[in-house]
Write a protein that holds these residues in place. Sequence first.
Motif, PDB file in Angstrom:
ATOM      1  N   ALA A  13      12.394-107.144  42.261  1.00 19.76           N
ATOM      2  CA  ALA A  13      13.095-108.037  42.164  1.00 19.76           C
ATOM      3  C   ALA A  13      15.045-108.022  42.623  1.00 19.76           C
ATOM      4  N   SER A  14      14.631-107.243  44.190  1.00 24.43           N
ATOM      5  CA  SER A  14      15.665-107.485  44.003  1.00 24.43           C
ATOM      6  C   SER A  14      16.532-108.555  45.111  1.00 24.43           C
ATOM      7  N   ARG A  15      15.837-109.049  45.462  1.00 25.10           N
ATOM      8  CA  ARG A  15      15.519-110.248  46.256  1.00 25.10           C
ATOM      9  C   ARG A  15      14.358-111.280  46.481  1.00 25.10           C
ATOM     10  N   ARG A  19      13.836-111.746  43.056  1.00 22.54           N
ATOM     11  CA  ARG A  19      15.063-112.485  42.161  1.00 22.54           C
ATOM     12  C   ARG A  19      15.554-113.955  41.832  1.00 22.54           C
ATOM     13  N   LEU A  34      13.405-105.182  35.705  1.00 24.49           N
ATOM     14  CA  LEU A  34      13.372-105.211  37.383  1.00 24.49           C
ATOM     15  C   LEU A  34      13.081-103.640  38.056  1.00 24.49           C
ATOM     16  N   LEU A  42      19.517-104.351  43.295  1.00 26.25           N
ATOM     17  CA  LEU A  42      18.785-104.781  41.461  1.00 26.25           C
ATOM     18  C   LEU A  42      19.419-104.988  40.979  1.00 26.25           C
ATOM     19  N   THR A  45      20.727-108.225  40.590  1.00 28.80           N
ATOM     20  CA  THR A  45      19.709-109.650  39.518  1.00 28.80           C
ATOM     21  C   THR A  45      20.033-109.168  38.206  1.00 28.80           C
ATOM     22  N   HIS A  48      22.693-111.022  36.614  1.00 24.89           N
ATOM     23  CA  HIS A  48      22.511-112.110  36.491  1.00 24.89           C
ATOM     24  C   HIS A  48      22.251-112.746  35.732  1.00 24.89           C
TER      25      HIS A  48
END
Length: 246
Positions: A13-15, A19, A34, A42, A45, A48
């Motif tokens: 989920a870091s990019r 993400r 995540l 991470l 994310t 956000h």
Amino acid sequence: MDLTNKTLIVTGASRGLGRALALELARVGVNLVLSARTPEPLQETQAHVSGLGVKAEVVVGDAAVAQTVREMVITAQSLGNFYGFIHNAGVLNPGPLLWELPENQWFEVIDSHLKAGYQLIHQSVPQLLQAGSGLAVFVGSGAASSNLAGIGAYAVAKAALEHLARQLATEAPQITSFVYRPGVVETQMQQQARTAVGGGSQVLHRVFRGYQQQGILRSPEEAAAALVRILTENPRSFHGKIANFP
């Protein structure tokens, strides 16, 4: 399906696609755990996602490691309404032909896709069965059905991962389990393939630079939105099957 206030685990989920998935899921009210191996992106994310009004926690670590995944599940349960996972994490290590690829890089690819998929099943499915339902999505690839020089380990891993998803669908029909193939998405893996070195590099350069030159690469946001539409409309129609990017 109404996913509001349900909790899902998203790996990788870091990019990129991971993400984008986290953000798209947050927009429909999903609380998230995540996970990725690198903490700084991470946590970006997470920031956000939290800004969209849902609960989000992070677990830093390798999804192929039992303790890491156990922590993901415990964290998800603490958020409430744990409903399952989307396994998006994975490594490519493109370029070398099979006999050129170092053993540690071979197993890094296999573990990131297949072993991590097993760990997610092993740690979460008993909890989901006890609850009576759940969701298990495995991000697949067209590479699972083809052979291209320089990404052999990745293709083998994805083929095995897709079989794993179908096996879970057979053994735990209460849990909606399927493969999502997002197509050619502009991610770090695409960039790695375009600049790969090794015996398969010329083939990879031709194919992956060709995607870019032809303008057919999809954005992570497009691919994420398509999956979330499936999840909110009729995910059960893909149980035990492959859902391709429309």
